[in-house]
Write a protein that holds these residues in place. Structure first.
Motif, short mmCIF file in Angstrom:
data_model
loop_
_atom_site.label_atom_id
_atom_site.label_comp_id
_atom_site.label_asym_id
_atom_site.label_seq_id
_atom_site.Cartn_x
_atom_site.Cartn_y
_atom_site.Cartn_z
N VAL A 25 0.84 -1.20 0.00
CA VAL A 25 0.00 0.00 0.00
C VAL A 25 0.87 1.25 0.00
CG1 VAL A 25 -1.70 1.34 1.32
CG2 VAL A 25 -1.99 -1.12 1.04
N LEU A 29 0.53 4.01 -2.93
CA LEU A 29 -0.48 4.87 -2.32
C LEU A 29 -1.13 5.82 -3.34
CD1 LEU A 29 -1.60 5.10 0.52
CD2 LEU A 29 0.08 6.85 0.99
N LEU A 32 -3.25 3.66 -5.90
CA LEU A 32 -4.42 3.01 -5.31
C LEU A 32 -5.50 3.99 -4.86
CD1 LEU A 32 -2.64 0.31 -3.11
CD2 LEU A 32 -4.02 -0.12 -5.15
N PHE A 33 -5.07 5.05 -4.17
CA PHE A 33 -6.04 5.94 -3.51
C PHE A 33 -5.88 7.42 -3.87
CE2 PHE A 33 -5.12 2.43 -0.46
CZ PHE A 33 -6.33 1.78 -0.56
N LEU A 35 -3.44 9.30 -2.94
CA LEU A 35 -2.94 9.97 -1.74
C LEU A 35 -1.44 10.22 -1.82
CD1 LEU A 35 -4.85 7.90 0.96
CD2 LEU A 35 -5.44 10.18 0.09
N ASN A 55 -4.64 13.96 1.22
CA ASN A 55 -5.45 13.87 0.01
C ASN A 55 -5.16 15.08 -0.87
OD1 ASN A 55 -6.97 16.00 1.04
ND2 ASN A 55 -8.73 14.74 1.57
N LEU A 63 -4.61 5.70 7.55
CA LEU A 63 -4.90 4.35 7.07
C LEU A 63 -4.43 3.34 8.11
CD1 LEU A 63 -3.73 4.57 3.35
CD2 LEU A 63 -6.05 4.71 4.22
#
Length: 90
Positions: A25, A29, A32-33, A35, A55, A63
């Motif tokens: 992750v 990062l 995936l998100f 971030l 963000n 997380l």
């Protein structure tokens, strides 16, 4: 990430350890998100947050990763949130 440590469990796959999940992750990062990585294994008031990130609005994101079921994740994240609010490290 070239190598991901996965194990097959029945008809599904999972990371061999929670640390392997966190490595994956953290390395991915943004993809995936969306971030921005900030800190990993961040210690605050006797607790350790797995990953802290930002963000696109520069808001702090916490997380907490679990490689299996955990019924107390909401309480854990609530404690982290309160500790971060009190400590204001960023």
């Amino acid at each position: 990430m070239d190598f991901v440590n996965l194990i097959k469990t029945g008809n599904s796959w999972k990371f061999a350890t929670e640390a392997d999940l966190e490595d994956f992750v953290w390395a991915n990062l943004k993809e995936l998100f969306g971030l921005i990585p900030l800190k990993r294994q961040y210690y605050v008031k006797g607790q350790i947050c797995d990953i802290l990130a930002l963000n696109d609005k520069k808001q702090l994101v916490v997380l907490e990763l679990k490689n299996g079921e955990d019924r107390y994740i909401v309480q854990q994240l609530t404690r982290y949130y309160e500790a971060l609010l009190e400590n204001k490290p960023f």
